[in-house]
Design an enzyme around this catalytic site. Structure first.
Site, PDB file in Angstrom:
ATOM      1  N   HIS A   1     -13.357  -6.625 -12.419  1.00 17.62           N
ATOM      2  CA  HIS A   1     -11.984  -7.156 -12.443  1.00 17.62           C
ATOM      3  C   HIS A   1     -11.536  -7.378 -13.885  1.00 17.62           C
ATOM      4  CE1 HIS A   1     -11.411  -7.705  -8.182  1.00 17.62           C
ATOM      5  NE2 HIS A   1     -12.369  -8.599  -8.034  1.00 17.62           N
TER       6      HIS A   1
ATOM      7  N   TYR B   1       0.828  -1.217   0.000  1.00 20.57           N
ATOM      8  CA  TYR B   1       0.000   0.000   0.000  1.00 20.57           C
ATOM      9  C   TYR B   1       0.862   1.266   0.000  1.00 20.57           C
ATOM     10  CZ  TYR B   1      -4.291  -2.704   0.503  1.00 20.57           C
ATOM     11  OH  TYR B   1      -5.338  -3.556   0.270  1.00 20.57           O
TER      12      TYR B   1
ATOM     13  N   HIS C   1     -19.369  -6.974 -10.042  1.00 23.90           N
ATOM     14  CA  HIS C   1     -18.098  -6.940  -9.313  1.00 23.90           C
ATOM     15  C   HIS C   1     -17.018  -7.714 -10.093  1.00 23.90           C
ATOM     16  CE1 HIS C   1     -15.392  -7.013  -5.806  1.00 23.90           C
ATOM     17  NE2 HIS C   1     -15.113  -8.238  -6.211  1.00 23.90           N
ATOM     18  N   GLU C   2     -17.350  -8.921 -10.496  1.00 26.43           N
ATOM     19  CA  GLU C   2     -16.368  -9.752 -11.207  1.00 26.43           C
ATOM     20  C   GLU C   2     -16.039  -9.159 -12.583  1.00 26.43           C
ATOM     21  OE1 GLU C   2     -14.772 -11.937  -9.585  1.00 26.43           O
ATOM     22  OE2 GLU C   2     -16.122 -11.880  -7.876  1.00 26.43           O
TER      23      GLU C   2
ATOM     24  N   HIS D   1     -16.559 -20.104  -4.881  1.00 30.20           N
ATOM     25  CA  HIS D   1     -16.405 -18.679  -4.555  1.00 30.20           C
ATOM     26  C   HIS D   1     -15.972 -17.925  -5.821  1.00 30.20           C
ATOM     27  CE1 HIS D   1     -16.120 -15.432  -1.576  1.00 30.20           C
ATOM     28  NE2 HIS D   1     -15.311 -14.919  -2.479  1.00 30.20           N
ATOM     29  N   ALA D   2     -16.692 -16.856  -6.135  1.00 36.45           N
ATOM     30  CA  ALA D   2     -16.486 -16.157  -7.407  1.00 36.45           C
ATOM     31  C   ALA D   2     -15.057 -15.632  -7.549  1.00 36.45           C
ATOM     32  CB  ALA D   2     -17.461 -14.990  -7.515  1.00 36.45           C
TER      33      ALA D   2
ATOM     34  N   GLU E   1     -11.021  -4.173  -6.509  1.00 32.31           N
ATOM     35  CA  GLU E   1     -12.290  -4.628  -5.929  1.00 32.31           C
ATOM     36  C   GLU E   1     -13.407  -3.607  -6.108  1.00 32.31           C
ATOM     37  OE1 GLU E   1     -12.616  -7.567  -5.188  1.00 32.31           O
ATOM     38  OE2 GLU E   1     -10.555  -8.222  -4.953  1.00 32.31           O
TER      39      GLU E   1
ATOM     40  N   ARG F   1      -8.548  -5.131   1.429  1.00 27.23           N
ATOM     41  CA  ARG F   1      -8.848  -4.553   0.122  1.00 27.23           C
ATOM     42  C   ARG F   1     -10.350  -4.255  -0.046  1.00 27.23           C
ATOM     43  NH1 ARG F   1      -7.365  -9.818  -3.351  1.00 27.23           N
ATOM     44  NH2 ARG F   1      -5.404  -9.366  -2.324  1.00 27.23           N
ATOM     45  N   TYR F   2     -11.210  -5.081   0.569  1.00 26.24           N
ATOM     46  CA  TYR F   2     -12.651  -4.862   0.409  1.00 26.24           C
ATOM     47  C   TYR F   2     -13.119  -3.674   1.245  1.00 26.24           C
ATOM     48  CZ  TYR F   2     -12.411  -9.503  -1.689  1.00 26.24           C
ATOM     49  OH  TYR F   2     -12.078 -10.571  -2.484  1.00 26.24           O
TER      50      TYR F   2
ATOM     51  N   HIS G   1     -11.901 -16.425   2.467  1.00 16.47           N
ATOM     52  CA  HIS G   1     -10.607 -15.762   2.309  1.00 16.47           C
ATOM     53  C   HIS G   1      -9.576 -16.188   3.348  1.00 16.47           C
ATOM     54  CE1 HIS G   1     -13.658 -13.565   0.195  1.00 16.47           C
ATOM     55  NE2 HIS G   1     -12.747 -12.925  -0.512  1.00 16.47           N
TER      56      HIS G   1
HETATM   57  C1  KAW Z   1     -18.251  -8.058  -1.720  1.00 19.10           C
HETATM   58  C2  KAW Z   1     -17.586  -7.410  -2.716  1.00 19.10           C
HETATM   59  C3  KAW Z   1     -18.321  -6.733  -3.635  1.00 19.10           C
HETATM   60  C4  KAW Z   1     -19.710  -6.699  -3.579  1.00 19.10           C
HETATM   61  C5  KAW Z   1     -20.400  -7.339  -2.598  1.00 19.10           C
HETATM   62  C6  KAW Z   1     -19.655  -8.023  -1.677  1.00 19.10           C
HETATM   63  N1  KAW Z   1     -20.040  -8.697  -0.655  1.00 19.10           N
HETATM   64  C7  KAW Z   1     -18.912  -9.192  -0.046  1.00 19.10           C
HETATM   65  C8  KAW Z   1     -17.831  -8.817  -0.664  1.00 19.10           C
HETATM   66  C9  KAW Z   1     -16.425  -9.083  -0.310  1.00 19.10           C
HETATM   67  C10 KAW Z   1     -15.928 -10.442  -0.790  1.00 19.10           C
HETATM   68  C11 KAW Z   1     -16.701 -11.571  -0.111  1.00 19.10           C
HETATM   69  O1  KAW Z   1     -17.397 -12.346  -0.787  1.00 19.10           O
HETATM   70  O2  KAW Z   1     -16.599 -11.678   1.104  1.00 19.10           O
HETATM   71  N2  KAW Z   1     -16.056 -10.554  -2.251  1.00 19.10           N
HETATM   72  C12 KAW Z   1     -15.419 -11.500  -2.943  1.00 19.10           C
HETATM   73  O3  KAW Z   1     -14.683 -12.320  -2.397  1.00 19.10           O
HETATM   74  C13 KAW Z   1     -15.599 -11.553  -4.433  1.00 19.10           C
HETATM   75  C14 KAW Z   1     -14.544 -12.439  -5.098  1.00 19.10           C
HETATM   76  C15 KAW Z   1     -13.370 -11.678  -5.702  1.00 19.10           C
HETATM   77  O4  KAW Z   1     -13.770 -11.111  -6.920  1.00 19.10           O
HETATM   78  O5  KAW Z   1     -13.027 -10.582  -4.898  1.00 19.10           O
HETATM   79  C16 KAW Z   1     -12.152 -12.605  -5.923  1.00 19.10           C
HETATM   80  C17 KAW Z   1     -11.657 -13.281  -4.619  1.00 19.10           C
HETATM   81  C18 KAW Z   1     -10.544 -14.204  -4.925  1.00 19.10           C
HETATM   82  C19 KAW Z   1      -9.233 -13.773  -4.799  1.00 19.10           C
HETATM   83  C20 KAW Z   1      -8.194 -14.657  -5.069  1.00 19.10           C
HETATM   84  C21 KAW Z   1      -8.469 -15.943  -5.455  1.00 19.10           C
HETATM   85  C22 KAW Z   1      -9.786 -16.367  -5.569  1.00 19.10           C
HETATM   86  C23 KAW Z   1     -10.825 -15.498  -5.297  1.00 19.10           C
HETATM   87  N3  KAW Z   1     -11.089 -11.763  -6.424  1.00 19.10           N
HETATM   88  C24 KAW Z   1     -10.675 -11.826  -7.687  1.00 19.10           C
HETATM   89  O6  KAW Z   1     -11.119 -12.655  -8.468  1.00 19.10           O
HETATM   90  C25 KAW Z   1      -9.643 -10.836  -8.107  1.00 19.10           C
HETATM   91  C26 KAW Z   1      -9.409 -10.642  -9.424  1.00 19.10           C
HETATM   92  C27 KAW Z   1      -8.474  -9.698  -9.824  1.00 19.10           C
HETATM   93  C28 KAW Z   1      -7.738  -8.995  -8.916  1.00 19.10           C
HETATM   94  C29 KAW Z   1      -7.966  -9.175  -7.589  1.00 19.10           C
HETATM   95  C30 KAW Z   1      -8.931 -10.102  -7.180  1.00 19.10           C
HETATM   96 ZN    ZN Z   2     -13.268  -9.100  -6.254  1.00 24.82          ZN
END
Ligand code: KAW
Ligand code: ZN
Length: 689
Positions: free
Chosen positions: A403, A249, A399-400, A369-370, A434, A545-546, A536
Site C-alpha cells: 500500500h 469498478y 501487504h501493508e 487491525h493492520a 490490495e 477488493r480482497y 471490515h
Molecule cells: C489478506 C490480505 C492479504 C494477505 C493475507 C490476507 N489475509 C486476509 C486478508 C484480507 C484482509 C483481512 O485481514 O481479512 N486484509 C486486511 O484487512 C489487511 C488490512 C488492509 O491493509 O487491507 C487495510 C484495511 C483497512 C482499510 C481501511 C481502514 C482500516 C484498515 N487497508 C489499508 O490500509 C488500505 C490502504 C490503502 C488503500 C486501501 C486500503
Molecule cells: Zn490492504
C-alpha cells in the site's frame, strides 16, 4: 448571434427588389460566401469562428485546470488534518481523541460538500473538456459520498462506525481454564491460541467468546448504520449502499464476472476442502468431523476460517517447515523494504520509520487491525500493525508495504487519483491496492527465496517439496477465495434489503456453508451477529477488493515473472510457482509504471499496461496450482473422499434460541469503554430514530 445575422442580411438586401428573388439570392450568396470563405465582415469567417471557438475551449480547459488545482491544494490540506485526527484515535483510543476525530470528520465532510457544490457549477461544461485527465477528475468529484447526509445524520453515521470499530478493537475474552482472568485480546492472544492450540474445547471457547464480545454487541448498531448508509446512497442517486460500492469498478458486468470467477475456482477449492477435512478428521475424530459434512469453523487456525495456513502442520503431505524465530518486527519491515528496493522501486521515507507503529504498544487501547496511511502531503506515510513474529505476519508486512509503495508511486497525482486503479474513486479502495504487496510476497514465499534470506535451511527442489510448498500456498490463497467473495455477497443483500434484519445471521451462515463448506461449532441464532466479529463489517471497509486482489495478484505475478525472465510457459523447469522476481529491475519498472497511474485511468487500462490483458482471469491461479490440483485429485480418490459437503443439521435458527444462547455465556468480558459506548449509542438512537 443576432448581431451577425443582421449584418449579413443588410449587405444582401441592397442588391435586389423582388422578395422571392431576394431570398434566393441571399441563400446563394450565403452559400457562396460559405464555400469561399468570403463574408462582408472578416470577423465572421469560418476560420475566424473556428479560431475563436478554439480559443474559448482552450480558455475553458485552462480555467478547469486552475479550478481543479486550487481545489486539490485545499483538499490535500483538509485531508491531512482529518487523517491526522483519525490516526490519533486509531492509535490511542481515548474519549478526547474520539471527540477530536468526530469534529475533524465533520469538518472534512463540510469541505467535501463545498467542493462538490463548486464542481456542480461545472455541470454541462466539464463534459465538453477535451482533456480526459480533467474530465475524469470532474467525474470522480461529482459523487459526494456520505457527506451528502444532513449534518445530524452524518454525525450519527460517523459515530456509529467509530463505535462499532471501537467495540471490535477493545473486545476482551476470558481464559478457557481461568474464567476470572478476562484480558485476552484478538491480537495477539486469541490469534495465537487459534494458531497453536489443538485442544478442541479451548478452540471452541475462543471462537464462541470472541463472537460474544464483538459481533453480538454490534448487532443493534449495525441496524441503524444500514439505514443511514442507504439514506446516503440514495442521496447520491444509488438504490442502496451496495450499489454505491460497486459503482467505482466502472463495469456493468462486475458482479456477473465475479460469480464466473468463483465458478472457475470452486473445483480447486473443493478438492482442497476434501483433503483438509480428512486431515482434520484424522486429528479430531469422525465424531467431530463427518466424512461428507462441512468442517467446524474453529479448527482451521484462524478466527474466521479465511486462511488455513496455520494448520499446515496437520495437513502437510511430506513434513518439514520454515519458521522466522529470531526476527523482530523491525527486521521484517526492513526485509520487505529491501525487496521493493531490489526492484528499483522507492524506499520508505524517513517519516515512515519515525511515525509508523509496527509493534503493539502496551498500556493503551488501539485499533490493531493492520492499515497503511497516506497523510495527503506527499511526505507522511505510515503503517500501523501489531506485528507478531510469524510467517503469516511476514505476509501482512509485505501487504501493508505494498500500500505504501503504491502511495509513493502515485504521490504526484491530484488527490482524486491517489487511490488504486481498481476501483477508482472511493478513498481507501481498490483490488489493485490490495494486490501489490501480495505480489512481492509470492516471490518471497518460494523455498529458494526463503533459503536466500536464511529462513529455510535446506532446499531439495523435488516433487514432494513442490507439493508441500503449493499446499501451504493453497491453504493461504485458495481457502481465502470463498470468504473474500461472501463477505460482500452478504452485505450487498443486507443493503438491498433482500436479506431482512431478522435473518442477518442465518443468511451469513447459509453463505458460509454454501461457499466455504464450514459450520459453526455450536448452533447460532439471530441473537448473534457473527459478521460483526470480522473487522471490515464494524469498520465498514468493503471486502470484495480482497477477492479481486487474490485473483489479479496471480495475473500480475505471471506478467512480472515473464518480464524478469523467471517464467517461461514452454519450459517445465521454470514453472510459475517457482518464480522469484527479486532484483529484477525490469519487473519493478513495469510494476512501477502501473502504480504511477493511480486511478487516473480505468482499471482495465492499468491492467493492460502490466499484463497485456484487460480482464480479471482465474485461469492463472489454476495454472499456478495445477501440480497441486492434480495431486489432490489423486489423493482424494485414493482415500475415497467425498468431494463437496452436505448436512441436515440446523446451523442457525431465527427462532428464539434456547435460554443459554440468550444469556451471557461464562467467559465473555465486555470492555468498559465499549459497553459505555454501546449503551450511549443505543439510548441516543432509540430516542432519535
Ligand atoms: C489478506 C490480505 C492479504 C494477505 C493475507 C490476507 N489475509 C486476509 C486478508 C484480507 C484482509 C483481512 O485481514 O481479512 N486484509 C486486511 O484487512 C489487511 C488490512 C488492509 O491493509 O487491507 C487495510 C484495511 C483497512 C482499510 C481501511 C481502514 C482500516 C484498515 N487497508 C489499508 O490500509 C488500505 C490502504 C490503502 C488503500 C486501501 C486500503
Ligand atoms: Zn490492504
Amino acid at each position: 448571434m443576432r448581431t451577425r445575422e443582421a449584418a449579413g442580411a443588410t449587405y444582401i438586401t441592397g442588391k435586389q427588389d423582388d422578395p422571392a428573388c431576394q431570398f434566393l439570392s441571399v441563400m446563394l450568396i450565403l452559400w457562396f460566401c460559405f464555400v469561399y470563405g468570403v463574408t462582408a465582415n472578416p470577423q465572421e469567417s469560418p476560420a475566424h469562428l473556428a479560431g475563436q471557438a478554439r480559443a474559448e475551449s482552450e480558455q475553458l480547459e485552462e480555467d478547469a485546470r486552475n479550478f481543479l488545482n486550487e481545489l486539490d491544494a485545499r483538499g490535500s490540506q483538509e485531508c491531512t488534518e482529518a487523517t491526522m485526527s483519525n490516526w490519533k484515535y486509531a492509535s490511542d483510543i481515548t474519549e478526547e481523541h474520539r471527540e477530536e476525530k468526530a469534529a475533524a470528520q465533520l469538518k472534512y465532510a463540510a469541505w467535501e460538500k463545498e467542493a462538490w457544490g463548486r464542481v456542480r457549477k461545472w455541470n454541462g461544461k466539464w463534459e465538453t473538456l477535451s482533456d480526459p485527465f480533467l474530465r475524469r477528475q470532474f467525474k470522480f468529484m461529482s459523487v459526494l459520498g456520505t457527506a451528502a447526509l444532513p449534518k445530524q445524520d452524518l454525525e450519527k453515521y460517523n459515530n456509529l462506525v467509530t463505535e462499532m470499530s471501537t467495540i471490535y478493537s477493545t473486545a476482551k475474552v476470558c481464559q478457557y481454564k481461568d474464567p476470572k482472568s478476562c484480558k485476552l485480546e484478538l491480537e495477539p492472544d486469541l490469534t495465537r491460541i487459534l494458531r497453536t492450540s489443538r485442544d478442541y474445547g479451548e478452540l471452541e471457547h475462543v471462537w464462541k467468546m470472541w463472537r460474544y464480545s464483538s459481533g453480538r454487541r454490534i448487532r443493534d448498531h449495525y441496524k441503524l448504520f444500514v439505514r443511514l448508509a442507504n439514506k446516503a446512497a440514495k442521496l447520491n442517486g444509488f438504490d442502496n449502499m451496495g450499489e454505491m460500492w460497486v459503482y467505482p469498478y466502472e463495469s456493468e458486468t462486475f458482479r456477473a464476472d465475479l460469480a464466473e470467477l468463483w465458478e472457475q475456482l470452486k473445483p480447486l477449492y473443493q478438492q482442497l476442502h476434501a483433503y483438509v477435512r480428512r486431515k482434520l478428521r484424522e486429528k479430531y475424530g469422525e465424531r467431530r468431523i463427518s466424512r461428507r459434512g462441512p468442517i467446524p469453523a474453529h479448527l482451521m487456525g484462524n478466527m474466521w476460517s479465511q486462511d488455513w495456513s496455520e494448520v499446515n502442520d496437520l495437513a502437510v503431505p511430506f513434513p518439514g517447515k520454515a519458521s522466522i524465530d529470531g526476527y523482530t518486527p523491525r527486521r521484517m519491515f526492513e526485509l520487505s523494504e529491501e525487496f521493493f528496493a531490489s526492484l528499483n522501486l522507492t524506499r520508505m521515507p524517513s517519516e515512515f520509520w519515525e511515525h509508523s507503529i509496527i509493534e503493539k504498544p502496551q498500556g493503551r487501547d488501539l485499533v490493531c487491525h493492520a492499515s497503511a496511511w497516506d497523510f495527503c502531503n506527499g511526505k507522511d506515510f505510515r503503517i500501523k500493525q501489531c506485528t507478531d513474529v510469524t510467517m503469516s505476519d511476514l505476509l501482512t508486512v509485505h501487504h501493508e508495504m505494498g500500500h505504501i509503495e503504491y502511495y509513493l508511486q502515485y504521490k504526484h497525482l491530484p488527490g482524486v487519483f491517489r487511490s488504486g486503479a481498481n476501483p477508482g474513486d472511493v478513498p481507501h479502495a481498490g483490488g489493485f491496492h490490495e494486490a501489490v504487496g501480495d505480489v512481492l510476497a509470492l516471490s518471497v514465499a518460494t523455498p529458494k527465496h526463503l533459503q536466500k534470506i536464511g529462513l529455510l535451511q535446506e532446499v531439495h527442489d523435488d516433487q514432494e517439496e513442490d507439493i508441500n510448498f503449493l499446499l501451504k500456498m493453497a491453504l493461504e490463497k485458495i481457502t481465502f477465495l470463498p470468504f473474500g467473495y461472501l463477505m460482500d455477497l452478504w452485505r450487498w443483500d443486507v443493503f438491498s434489503g433482500k436479506t431482512h434484519e431478522d435473518n442477518w445471521n442465518c443468511a451469513w451462515w447459509d453463505l458460509r456453508f454454501k461457499l466455504q463448506g464450514i459450520k459453526p461449532p455450536v448452533q447460532r441464532s439471530e441473537y448473534d451477529f457473527d459478521p460483526g466479529a470480522k473487522y471490515h463489517i464494524p469498520a465498514n471497509v468493503p471486502y470484495i477488493r480482497y477477492f479481486v486482489s487474490f485473483v489479479v495478484q496471480f495475473q500480475f505475478h505471471k506478467a512480472l515473472c515473464m518480464k524478469a525472465g523467471e517464467y517461461d510457459p514452454l519450459n517445465p523447469a521454470k514453472p510459475l510457482h517457482k518464480c522469484d522476481i527479486y532484483q529484477s529491475t525490469d519487473a519493478g519498472n513495469l510494476l512501477g509504471k502501473m502504480l504511477q497511474l493511480g486511478s487516473s485511468k480505468e482499471w482495465p487500462e492499468a491492467m493492460e499496461a502490466l499484463t497485456g490483458g484487460r480482464r480479471m482471469d482465474a485461469s492463472v491461479i489454476r495454472e499456478y496450482f495445477k501440480p497441486l490440483e492434480n495431486w489432490l485429485k489423486k489423493d482424494n480418490e485414493r482415500h475415497g473422499e467425498f468431494v463437496g459437503w452436505e448436512t441436515d443439521e440446523v446451523l442457525c435458527t431465527s427462532e428464539l434460541p434456547r435460554e443459554e444462547a440468550k444469556s451471557e455465556p461464562s467467559g465473555g468480558a465486555a470492555p468498559a469503554l465499549g459497553l459505555m459506548l454501546v449503551a450511549a449509542v443505543t439510548l441516543l438512537h432509540s430516542l432519535s430514530l
